[in-house]
Design an enzyme around this catalytic site. Structure first.
Site, PDB file in Angstrom:
ATOM      1  N   TYR A 439       0.239  -1.252  -0.291  1.00 40.40           N
ATOM      2  CA  TYR A 439       0.280  -0.007   0.015  1.00 40.40           C
ATOM      3  C   TYR A 439       0.705   1.378   0.092  1.00 40.40           C
ATOM      4  CZ  TYR A 439      -0.376  -0.349   5.152  1.00 40.40           C
ATOM      5  OH  TYR A 439       0.165  -0.726   6.324  1.00 40.40           O
ATOM      6  N   GLU A 440       0.065   2.379  -0.357  1.00 40.88           N
ATOM      7  CA  GLU A 440       0.740   4.200  -0.347  1.00 40.88           C
ATOM      8  C   GLU A 440       1.991   4.232  -1.555  1.00 40.88           C
ATOM      9  OE1 GLU A 440      -0.381   5.704   0.588  1.00 40.88           O
ATOM     10  OE2 GLU A 440      -1.860   4.428   1.732  1.00 40.88           O
TER      11      GLU A 440
END
Length: 529
Positions: A439-440
């Site tokens: 994620y990110e």
């Protein structure tokens, strides 16, 4: 059982002996950031994390969040821990005093974040996103929006999210379909669906502030047609009190590999009222304020789990007995020795420890420069510090999380078969650590950002902020006999990194795919140096 005691001695060494963090107290607005204050804060933070959050980590993993008729409930104990967390002021430690924050350096928040995520990563997701949302609003919101939302995000009574991903697009945000149409009184009506929204719905706060990427009717195609909107879960009346529920609902929560105590949601926006943040069609630029902060925060998650993995595996290796030491002169009277006497076990433990210590130094140094970039009185100094942070952001996000995942797997290996079962908590660390690489922005995307954007930005000026001080360090200490075993290998590695940088830059000009093909390896090389 997971073992964690905040490594205060190691933290203080980096803060005071390596970085001289007290230098921040000389910057306007940071006068209170003395060494004494810094030490007092991290000591109290350690107590809170060890006493309040660590006991909830396994509970959160086993119970997870629950979903029923659009309502999401966090695991047992999370609500009370969150109330205690915000009540003690940990949410507001580095926030602007204008909105109720304590105004301490961001560096302090990095240290606290490490301890929070070492003890309970799933819990740590909630405050991380709220701080990011507050930073975005402070940077790009108008005064009315700041005055309405920032005090509540600062004190933790409301929380925040970032709503980017849709079912058909993640990294390629130019494909988003969520729509925004002008409404009454300067507001907009938002319609669409977002997925993988961390902390999108939960029972910790009274209101959740969603920062949503959407397209206006006249939007150009691709990323140049994305606008950013603030969409509250509950509408806020003119007097600041909460009003009727907005057109935002949680359609479901994901059943995930790890971080079970963090609610990952599908959010549906049905003609929801929203407010434009920044300029129309320039929302992605605004969102990067939150995304880059989150990437640094996720990097800290990698370090955090690496530390817990190291402490847990070391404690187990000192107790578990198997085999006899092969060392010359070893004459134990026991039937078997602790497995820490075995070279392979020590090699695994020392590998994790070395990476943890290097990661902590790199992350704290970057955080120090983040503070310099916002508070130093000299404009050029601020610019240089900001460019260093830009350069290091993809390295910290990807390299630290890769090492954190490796650390968790090595902790399983040290435990042997006991690491594979739930009782000791090592397999949870592996499951929790895995998301940090995804994620990110996946770590492959971070590598492409480093090679494709950061290397050539401002004709390579960002690189000079690392290469120049690193070279100066080598030259200043190359004749120091006490540092010879450190400086000489560093000099060779630095030289190879510079050569690789030059080759990638040259090859990339002719064929960008050649540079992309080695981007992940290059980022790893950069992180190691």
């Amino acid at each position: 059982m997971q073992i964690y005691k905040a490594p205060l001695r190691d933290m203080r060494f980096v803060l005071h002996e390596m970085l001289d963090a007290e230098q921040l107290s000389k910057l306007p607005g940071y006068e209170d950031a003395t060494a004494e204050t810094i030490d007092a804060i991290i000591e109290e933070g350690a107590k809170f994390c060890e006493d309040k959050l660590l006991p909830l980590n396994r509970i959160g993993d086993e119970e997870g969040c629950t979903y029923e008729n659009g309502v999401v409930r966090t695991p047992t104990g999370f609500k009370q821990a969150y109330d205690d967390f915000v009540g003690a002021g940990w949410q507001s430690i580095s926030s602007d005093p204008k909105y109720g924050g304590q105004g301490l350096p961001a560096l302090m928040n990095f240290v606290i974040e490490e301890m929070v995520c070492s003890t309970n990563l799933a819990f740590g997701v909630y405050p991380l996103l709220s701080r990011g949302a507050a930073a975005l609003i402070e940077a790009h919101g108008n005064d009315a929006i700041k005055d309405t939302y920032l005090p509540h995000l600062t004190d933790g009574s409301w929380s925040g999210t970032m709503c980017l991903t849709e079912s058909h697009c993640g990294t390629d945000l130019g494909l988003i379909r969520t729509k925004a149409v002008p409404g009454k009184n300067g507001a907009y009506r938002i319609s669409g669906s977002k997925m993988f929204i961390s902390a999108g719905e939960h029972d910790l706060v009274d209101n959740i502030i969603h920062l949503v990427l959407a397209r206006l009717p006249d939007a150009p195609e691709g990323v140049r047609g994305i606008s950013l909107f603030l969409v509250p879960k509950v509408n806020v009346k003119a007097d600041g009190e909460l009003g009727p529920r907005n057109g935002v609902s949680c359609g479901s929560i994901e059943k995930k590999m790890g971080i079970h105590g963090s609610a990952t949601c599908v959010l549906n926006f049905d003609d929801a009222e929203g407010y434009l943040i920044g300029e129309a069609h320039k929302g992605l630029r605004c969102m990067f304020t939150m995304m880059n902060g989150a990437r640094l925060g996720v990097g800290m998650q990698g370090l955090a789990l690496g530390e817990t993995a190291y402490q847990s595996a070391t404690a187990y290796a000192k107790e578990r007995r198997s085999g006899k030491s092969l060392a010359k002169g070893a004459k134990s009277k026991e039937a078997a020795d602790p497995i820490i006497v075995h070279a392979d076990v020590r090699n695994m433990l020392l590998t994790v420890r070395a990476h943890n210590e290097g990661a902590r130094a790199l992350a704290y140094w970057t955080a120090l420069n983040l503070d310099i970039s916002t508070h130093h009185p000299d404009a050029e100094t601020r610019r240089d510090a900001d460019e260093l942070v830009q350069l290091m952001t993809p390295v910290i996000k990807a390299f630290l999380t890769d090492r954190g995942f490796e650390a968790a797997n090595l902790a399983v290996q040290v435990h042997g078969g006991h690491g594979y079962i739930a009782e000791h908590g090592m397999e949870q660390l592996v499951r929790d650590a895995r998301i940090s690489q995804l994620y990110e922005g996946t770590n492959g995307i971070q590598a492409l950002d480093l090679v494709g954007r950061k290397l050539g930005l401002h004709t390579g000026r960002l690189l000079r902020h690392f290469f120049h001080p690193a070279t100066a360090f080598v030259e200043a200490h190359q004749d120091d006999k006490t540092l010879k075993e450190i400086v000489m290998p560093l000099a060779k590695a630095l030289g190879k990194l510079q050569q690789a940088t030059l080759v990638i830059a040259q090859k990339g000009l002719g064929d960008p795919e050649e540079a992309a093909a080695v981007a992940t390896d290059y980022l790893k090389m950069f992180g190691l140096v």
